[in-house]
Design an enzyme around this catalytic site. Structure first.
Site: not given
Length: 267
Positions: A117, A120-122, A247
């Site tokens: 998570v 992919w969220e940054g 993702r």
């Protein structure tokens, strides 16, 4: 959250966060069961938002017998929650069609899931509007109050405290996911983590009505279902987003990674 993640929220569902509702009582107890005779596990303050995974019948509070199971795993009288409806607004706890048939699932996902998570969220160290105007901080935490006042960690966040915040946020998505699965579904820790990542990305509302959940509850092979259904969640604004394609591939890879540790319906 990254643009492609939030764009998906906006494009696919205006109700992604619709399962969170404000508390109307000054101090409302959340109990170990649906009734005032059960022990208090925690308390909510007026105005605080709670996420409801399922509902059930219990002792009457001011004429209302509905009790809401929150993402914290305890029950609060629906009388004190502003759902906007005089009745059930989600599935019943213990329903064979989903709705939180198990309380024994793993409440926290494994490290591989948390890292997926976060990847992919940054990372955003201080609260700021994302490209479509929603204030976020850390790894995809959507601010609930002005300047993210609800966050207990000092700004700017370090990557360590951002991971801690993410670990605080993820259980409510695991809870709503678990609330939609029936007890016939068997998932290991990697599978539950991968689906929690998907839920965090697309929102509980979309997960609830998804074909993926329906197929799992119908007893189909989890690996087959994940491989066929997760790739469908790749669009934002009607356009295929490469970030979402990538993702979903990462989630499928984690989902299909063998593990002997069971996570749902029992941990």
């Amino acid at each position: 959250m990254k643009l492609f993640s939030l764009a998906l929220f906006a494009a696919l569902s205006a109700t992604s966060f619709a399962k969170s509702y404000p508390v109307t009582g000054n101090t409302v107890n959340c109990r170990s069961g649906p009734g005032t005779s059960y022990g208090v596990k925690k308390s909510y303050q007026k105005g605080q938002s709670v996420s409801i995974s399922c509902q059930t019948s219990g002792s009457s509070v001011s004429g209302n017998k509905i009790w809401d199971k929150t993402s914290d795993g305890c029950y609060v009288a629906d009388y004190y929650i502003k759902t906007g409806v005089n009745g059930y607004i989600t599935t019943k706890c213990g329903s064979t069609g989903g709705g939180g048939s198990s309380d024994s699932y793993c409440k926290k996902i494994n490290t591989a899931g948390v890292n997926l998570v976060a990847q992919w969220e940054g990372f955003v160290p201080s609260p700021k509007p994302d490209p479509i105007g929603l204030p976020t901080v850390g790894y995809g935490h959507l601010c609930q109050k002005k300047n993210c006042a609800e966050v207990k960690y000092k700004f700017p966040l370090s990557q360590t405290t951002a991971k801690q915040l993410l670990s605080d946020d993820l259980p409510k998505y695991t809870a709503c996911l678990a609330g939609y699965l029936n007890s016939k579904v068997k998932l290991n820790d990697n599978q539950l983590a991968a689906l929690t990542s998907w839920t965090f990305n697309v929102g509980c509302g979309n997960v609830k009505t998804s074909t993926l959940i329906k197929r799992l509850n119908n007893g189909e092979s989890p690996n087959t279902v994940a491989s066929q259904e997760l790739p469908n969640w790749r669009k934002a604004g009607g356009q295929v987003m490469q970030g979402l394609v990538n993702r979903r591939k990462a989630e499928i890879k984690l989902f299909k990674t063998a593990s002997s540790k069971q996570a749902y319906p029992k941990c």
